[in-house]
Scaffold this motif. Structure first.
Motif, PDB file in Angstrom:
ATOM      1  N   GLN A 305     -22.561  84.286  -1.712  1.00  0.00           N
ATOM      2  CA  GLN A 305     -22.378  82.857  -1.976  1.00  0.00           C
ATOM      3  C   GLN A 305     -23.714  82.137  -2.146  1.00  0.00           C
ATOM      4  OE1 GLN A 305     -19.088  81.737  -2.529  1.00  0.00           O
ATOM      5  NE2 GLN A 305     -19.183  83.972  -2.523  1.00  0.00           N
ATOM      6  N   LEU A 306     -24.798  82.781  -1.750  1.00  0.00           N
ATOM      7  CA  LEU A 306     -26.103  82.130  -1.847  1.00  0.00           C
ATOM      8  C   LEU A 306     -26.551  82.107  -3.307  1.00  0.00           C
ATOM      9  CD1 LEU A 306     -27.864  83.751   1.245  1.00  0.00           C
ATOM     10  CD2 LEU A 306     -26.516  81.657   1.124  1.00  0.00           C
ATOM     11  N   GLU A 307     -27.147  80.995  -3.661  1.00  0.00           N
ATOM     12  CA  GLU A 307     -27.508  80.770  -5.054  1.00  0.00           C
ATOM     13  C   GLU A 307     -28.374  81.884  -5.648  1.00  0.00           C
ATOM     14  OE1 GLU A 307     -27.524  77.168  -6.537  1.00  0.00           O
ATOM     15  OE2 GLU A 307     -29.117  77.386  -7.998  1.00  0.00           O
ATOM     16  N   GLY A 308     -29.300  82.400  -4.853  1.00  0.00           N
ATOM     17  CA  GLY A 308     -30.242  83.375  -5.388  1.00  0.00           C
ATOM     18  C   GLY A 308     -29.747  84.809  -5.351  1.00  0.00           C
ATOM     19  N   PHE A 309     -28.534  85.014  -4.829  1.00  0.00           N
ATOM     20  CA  PHE A 309     -28.044  86.382  -4.612  1.00  0.00           C
ATOM     21  C   PHE A 309     -28.042  87.225  -5.881  1.00  0.00           C
ATOM     22  CE2 PHE A 309     -24.659  89.563  -4.229  1.00  0.00           C
ATOM     23  CZ  PHE A 309     -24.997  90.174  -3.039  1.00  0.00           C
ATOM     24  N   ALA A 310     -27.558  86.647  -6.973  1.00  0.00           N
ATOM     25  CA  ALA A 310     -27.448  87.429  -8.205  1.00  0.00           C
ATOM     26  C   ALA A 310     -28.543  87.055  -9.204  1.00  0.00           C
ATOM     27  CB  ALA A 310     -26.069  87.267  -8.831  1.00  0.00           C
ATOM     28  N   ALA A 311     -29.618  86.424  -8.701  1.00  0.00           N
ATOM     29  CA  ALA A 311     -30.737  86.087  -9.591  1.00  0.00           C
ATOM     30  C   ALA A 311     -31.618  87.315  -9.741  1.00  0.00           C
ATOM     31  CB  ALA A 311     -31.534  84.925  -9.017  1.00  0.00           C
ATOM     32  N   ALA A 313     -35.212  89.179 -11.930  1.00  0.00           N
ATOM     33  CA  ALA A 313     -36.516  88.867 -12.510  1.00  0.00           C
ATOM     34  C   ALA A 313     -36.329  88.226 -13.880  1.00  0.00           C
ATOM     35  CB  ALA A 313     -37.340  90.146 -12.647  1.00  0.00           C
ATOM     36  N   GLY A 314     -37.157  87.240 -14.163  1.00  0.00           N
ATOM     37  CA  GLY A 314     -37.031  86.549 -15.437  1.00  0.00           C
ATOM     38  C   GLY A 314     -36.211  85.272 -15.306  1.00  0.00           C
ATOM     39  N   GLY A 315     -35.611  85.079 -14.100  1.00  0.00           N
ATOM     40  CA  GLY A 315     -34.924  83.827 -13.830  1.00  0.00           C
ATOM     41  C   GLY A 315     -33.451  83.815 -14.196  1.00  0.00           C
ATOM     42  N   GLU A 316     -32.961  84.935 -14.696  1.00  0.00           N
ATOM     43  CA  GLU A 316     -31.531  84.997 -15.037  1.00  0.00           C
ATOM     44  C   GLU A 316     -30.700  85.053 -13.757  1.00  0.00           C
ATOM     45  OE1 GLU A 316     -29.227  84.345 -17.906  1.00  0.00           O
ATOM     46  OE2 GLU A 316     -31.261  84.939 -18.491  1.00  0.00           O
ATOM     47  N   ASN A 317     -29.544  84.371 -13.768  1.00  0.00           N
ATOM     48  CA  ASN A 317     -28.651  84.443 -12.605  1.00  0.00           C
ATOM     49  C   ASN A 317     -27.249  84.787 -13.089  1.00  0.00           C
ATOM     50  OD1 ASN A 317     -27.137  84.091 -10.274  1.00  0.00           O
ATOM     51  ND2 ASN A 317     -28.311  82.313  -9.599  1.00  0.00           N
ATOM     52  N   PHE A 318     -26.752  85.933 -12.620  1.00  0.00           N
ATOM     53  CA  PHE A 318     -25.458  86.400 -13.120  1.00  0.00           C
ATOM     54  C   PHE A 318     -24.281  85.603 -12.580  1.00  0.00           C
ATOM     55  CE2 PHE A 318     -28.183  90.108 -13.724  1.00  0.00           C
ATOM     56  CZ  PHE A 318     -27.959  90.301 -15.078  1.00  0.00           C
ATOM     57  N   ARG A 319     -24.477  84.959 -11.447  1.00  0.00           N
ATOM     58  CA  ARG A 319     -23.413  84.091 -10.927  1.00  0.00           C
ATOM     59  C   ARG A 319     -24.041  82.770 -10.516  1.00  0.00           C
ATOM     60  NH1 ARG A 319     -21.576  89.061  -9.323  1.00  0.00           N
ATOM     61  NH2 ARG A 319     -22.740  88.987  -7.366  1.00  0.00           N
ATOM     62  N   ALA A 320     -24.375  81.976 -11.510  1.00  0.00           N
ATOM     63  CA  ALA A 320     -25.130  80.758 -11.241  1.00  0.00           C
ATOM     64  C   ALA A 320     -24.244  79.639 -10.688  1.00  0.00           C
ATOM     65  CB  ALA A 320     -25.829  80.296 -12.511  1.00  0.00           C
ATOM     66  N   SER A 321     -22.945  79.661 -10.980  1.00  0.00           N
ATOM     67  CA  SER A 321     -22.106  78.549 -10.514  1.00  0.00           C
ATOM     68  C   SER A 321     -21.415  78.875  -9.199  1.00  0.00           C
ATOM     69  CB  SER A 321     -21.069  78.175 -11.576  1.00  0.00           C
ATOM     70  OG  SER A 321     -19.985  79.086 -11.528  1.00  0.00           O
ATOM     71  N   ARG A 322     -21.188  77.836  -8.419  1.00  0.00           N
ATOM     72  CA  ARG A 322     -20.499  78.025  -7.132  1.00  0.00           C
ATOM     73  C   ARG A 322     -19.104  78.581  -7.352  1.00  0.00           C
ATOM     74  NH1 ARG A 322     -22.278  72.466  -5.974  1.00  0.00           N
ATOM     75  NH2 ARG A 322     -24.344  72.654  -5.078  1.00  0.00           N
TER      76      ARG A 322
END
Lengths: 376, 246
Positions: A305-311, A313-322
């Motif tokens: 559930q933490l924002e950075g969990f699926a972030a 390198a390069g700043g991509e986040n696979f699950r950026a939304s809550r």
């Protein structure tokens, strides 16, 4: 350990007055951990001017937690649930995986983190938490056994006790109210005594340390009554779907708008992950000592559930939304792992709902999914 | 060659600098790795050839602006220490009142001698490379950043809420005890120090990454707080984030 459906070796009656003697005999060989009430009723008076009614918002968890005990007097065996789940004994919140030494910024030596764990007894484990441990066993032992987990799990002896459920408990609805799987011993509270069911040789050794009584017909009836009282009927009846259908429901309801309503409320604080008995995700970090010569590779509890969990390198986040993160956690319980393990990875302990500051409740989410899929 | 470090203070209580001196067990080790060339509270040496500048306190006077710009020019890496420098901290409370009144309140009839500007966090004036949060900053947090910089790696600074550390510690939630806690929206890294010592979080480390402030407001209303009380709670340490404090 980890064995399914264990056979009953024997059944005896242990008068409660014998418990101190049993503990005394066990303590030289075992550390004993059991439910202790950390925040007593009077802790509610810490906050001045708080209306008791508002406290009902946050129900009756009352801060029990598994802690090391020296005597049975410290235990609160008539507890509903604990703050943290029992995974902390096998997958500690922070642990050293390996220690290493550097020389001229190059790796010089790596050694296993030295751990001196004594055999330990978890005394007073509820069925949902036992099922939680069995699911962790599946995750950490099946395939490539994880030695850090295994070394602790092998040292554990599990003594179950029947539960005092509340409206957040729904183990029965997810088929996790199981009394004959995983325990060494199970204690059913029948008033002045415990009705003790012995499942393993280790359990037999332990219970044989003290004098017990034979089971009478009355005891059997009392035990049945106690087990009936321990059924999580209130919460389980609220849970509308048949758990077998959960993977199908998840797939059918993936794009429904109610997920956003849940996502909007979520703090992304990871509480549900960290208190969950089956959430096992962790992060690993190399931490150097201040001499900058030695260090340890540490493992910490993490949460999806933490924002950075699926972030990455390069700043991509696979699950950026809550919303996506909430869905992901739900699917880990009722879709991905369930399809693999054939049972839900949610054991109905209700910790996530009880401890969510935003009051996101897994029973409510399941019902929303059920109701909204029905409407499609 | 040891990196040369310097410590500077602006508007603040110097509590964070004291925290560094409180690292008594580690001080000698630290000195093995760095050379201190400027640190008013601890040495009489004053040099400007530093690699890493640690800056404490907020920017609140025109003189401060010039000074911090000079420090930025000299330093290869600039790290802020504690809430005042990293987010403006408590000092931001000043910005919610008329500047002249505040000045007179503090300096009385001498107010005219003291020029003042709205309080700014250091990164509102110059580029900041890393921020160590908290009021006061946490010793371990500081050590981790220092170690990383000496080794030439990127320091790990938590961006998630305090709840994570609270749950790792097995604390009973302050909300369950009927208290209002800012933990769910406040940046972690303090090892949940306050909740672990029976005090609710007041938000000293500033907001977590992408915090759900709307939900926090809703929850506090449910617990009986009025809107103005909630804003007051936010202003204490989130003053740097106008959206939540207006």
């Amino acid at each position: 350990m980890g064995e399914t459906k264990t056979k009953v070796i024997k059944e005896v009656i242990l008068p409660k007055r014998k418990l101190p003697e049993l503990f005394e005999k066990l303590l030289p060989d075992y550390d004993i951990y059991g439910p202790v009430q950390k925040a007593k009723e009077d802790a509610y008076e810490i906050a001045p001017g708080v209306d008791r009614k508002t406290l009902d918002l946050k129900k009756k968890l009352r801060g029990n937690d598994f802690q090391k005990v020296e005597s049975p007097d410290e235990l609160n065996l008539e507890y509903t649930t604990t703050v943290t789940s029992l995974k902390k004994f096998f997958l500690p919140p922070v642990e050293d995986l390996v220690k290493f030494e550097l020389q001229n910024v190059k790796l010089k030596d790596v050694k296993e983190a030295e751990e001196q764990i004594r055999p330990f007894i978890l005394f007073g484990v509820h069925p949902c938490d036992m099922q939680g441990i069995l699911r962790l066993d599946y995750s950490f032992i099946k395939g490539n056994p994880e030695s850090n987990y295994l070394s602790k799990r092998e040292k554990s002896v599990i003594v179950g006790v029947n539960c005092v459920p509340d409206e957040y408990c729904f183990c029965e609805a997810v088929n996790a109210q199981v009394y004959d799987e995983g325990y060494d011993l199970f204690f059913t509270n029948i008033g002045q005594s415990f009705y003790v069911t012995v499942y393993t040789e280790k359990g037999r050794e332990i219970i044989d340390l003290v004098e017990t009584e034979e089971v009478t017909d009355t005891d059997v009836k009392e035990k049945q009554k106690a087990i009936e009282r321990s059924r999580s009927i209130e919460g389980s009846e609220q849970f509308k779907p048949d758990y077998h259908n959960m993977p199908l429901l998840c797939k059918a309801g993936d794009s429904l708008p109610f997920w956003d309503e849940i996502g909007n409320r979520c703090f992304s604080c990871g509480t549900c992950n960290l208190v969950c008995p089956t959430c096992y995700c962790f992060d690993v970090e190399d931490v150097m000592n201040i001499n900058l010569k030695e260090g340890a590779r540490k493992r910490f509890w993490d949460g999806c559930q933490l924002e950075g969990f699926a972030a990455v390198a390069g700043g991509e986040n696979f699950r950026a939304s809550r919303t996506n993160r909430n869905k992901h956690r739900f699917y880990r319980k009722f879709l991905y792992l369930m399809e693999e393990y054939q049972k839900p990875f949610c054991v109905g302990c209700g910790r996530c709902g009880r401890q969510c500051v935003a009051d996101i409740n897994i029973i409510e989410t399941s019902n929303l999914l059920y109701d909204n899929v029905e409407k499609i | 060659m040891k990196p040369k470090v310097a410590f500077f203070d602006f508007t603040g209580c110097e509590g964070c600098q004291l925290q560094k001196l409180n690292c008594e067990k580690e001080l000698l080790d630290i000195l093995q790795h760095v050379e201190i060339v400027n640190f008013r509270e601890a040495t009489s040496v004053r040099r400007d050839d530093y690699d890493i500048a640690f800056v404490e306190g907020s920017i609140s006077t025109p003189t401060d602006v010039g000074r911090i710009q000079k420090i930025r020019e000299n330093a290869k890496i600039l790290v802020t220490l504690g809430a005042c420098a990293s987010t403006g901290g408590l000092n931001k409370l000043k910005n919610f009142q008329p500047l002249n009144e505040v000045r007179e309140y503090v300096y009385g009839d001498k107010a005219g001698y003291f020029d003042t500007i709205p309080v700014m966090a250091v990164d509102e004036v110059v580029k900041v490379d890393y921020k160590i949060h908290g009021c006061p900053m946490d010793k371990n947090d500081y050590m981790n950043v220092l170690k990383a910089l000496v080794m030439g790696s990127k320091p790990v600074i938590p961006d998630y809420p305090v709840c994570v550390e609270c749950k790792r510690k097995g604390n009973v939630c302050r909300y369950e005890l009927g208290e209002i806690c800012l933990g769910p929206i406040t940046r972690a890294g303090c090892d949940a120090r306050c909740p672990s010592n029976n005090v609710a979080c007041t938000g000293c480390r500033g907001l977590a990454e992408n915090p759900n402030v709307d939900e926090a407001t809703e929850v506090m209303k449910k617990y009986g707080l009025k809107r103005e009380d909630i804003i007051r709670k936010y202003r204490l340490f989130y003053g740097y984030w106008q959206e939540v404090t207006k």
